[in-house]
Write a protein that holds these residues in place. Structure first.
Motif, PDB file in Angstrom:
ATOM      1  N   ALA A  36       0.830  -1.206   0.000  1.00  0.00           N
ATOM      2  CA  ALA A  36       0.000   0.000   0.000  1.00  0.00           C
ATOM      3  C   ALA A  36       0.863   1.254   0.000  1.00  0.00           C
ATOM      4  CB  ALA A  36      -0.933  -0.005   1.201  1.00  0.00           C
ATOM      5  N   ARG A  37       1.946   1.228   0.748  1.00  0.00           N
ATOM      6  CA  ARG A  37       2.851   2.386   0.819  1.00  0.00           C
ATOM      7  C   ARG A  37       3.379   2.755  -0.559  1.00  0.00           C
ATOM      8  NH1 ARG A  37       8.848   2.119   2.997  1.00  0.00           N
ATOM      9  NH2 ARG A  37       9.495   4.221   2.496  1.00  0.00           N
ATOM     10  N   PHE A  38       3.658   1.739  -1.380  1.00  0.00           N
ATOM     11  CA  PHE A  38       4.192   1.977  -2.713  1.00  0.00           C
ATOM     12  C   PHE A  38       3.109   1.970  -3.792  1.00  0.00           C
ATOM     13  CE2 PHE A  38       8.065   0.697  -0.479  1.00  0.00           C
ATOM     14  CZ  PHE A  38       8.913   1.717  -0.880  1.00  0.00           C
ATOM     15  N   GLY A  39       1.853   1.874  -3.410  1.00  0.00           N
ATOM     16  CA  GLY A  39       0.763   1.950  -4.373  1.00  0.00           C
ATOM     17  C   GLY A  39       0.701   0.785  -5.337  1.00  0.00           C
ATOM     18  N   VAL A  40       1.079  -0.391  -4.875  1.00  0.00           N
ATOM     19  CA  VAL A  40       1.039  -1.576  -5.726  1.00  0.00           C
ATOM     20  C   VAL A  40      -0.413  -1.997  -5.902  1.00  0.00           C
ATOM     21  CG1 VAL A  40       1.707  -4.000  -5.921  1.00  0.00           C
ATOM     22  CG2 VAL A  40       3.334  -2.321  -5.028  1.00  0.00           C
TER      23      VAL A  40
END
Length: 77
Positions: A36-40
């Motif tokens: 989620a942090r990297f928007g995967v």
């Protein structure tokens, strides 16, 4: 599945270029916060980070040659 094909490619790169870069894999089911942090949003997703910042993103199956070229380009910059 694409992830099952991508895994050995990433592992081979780790063996051949791993002295210059750090290669890590993340199971998004187990690492949902990181994903989620990297928007995967789709898998496989491959990120190249330099000094903790994303410099390249690949979504979908990538060839070894394509990934190697991208890594070498980032190393030159």
């Amino acid at each position: 599945s694409p992830c099952m094909v991508q895994g050995p490619i990433v592992e081979k790169l780790s063996e051949t270029i791993g002295d210059k870069v750090r290669v890590a894999k993340l199971n998004v089911d187990e690492g949902q916060r990181v994903a989620a942090r990297f928007g995967v949003q789709g898998i496989p997703t491959l990120l190249l980070l330099k000094n903790g910042e994303e410099v390249k993103r690949f979504v979908g199956l990538q060839t070894e040659a394509h990934l190697r070229a991208a890594m070498e380009e980032v190393l030159r910059d």
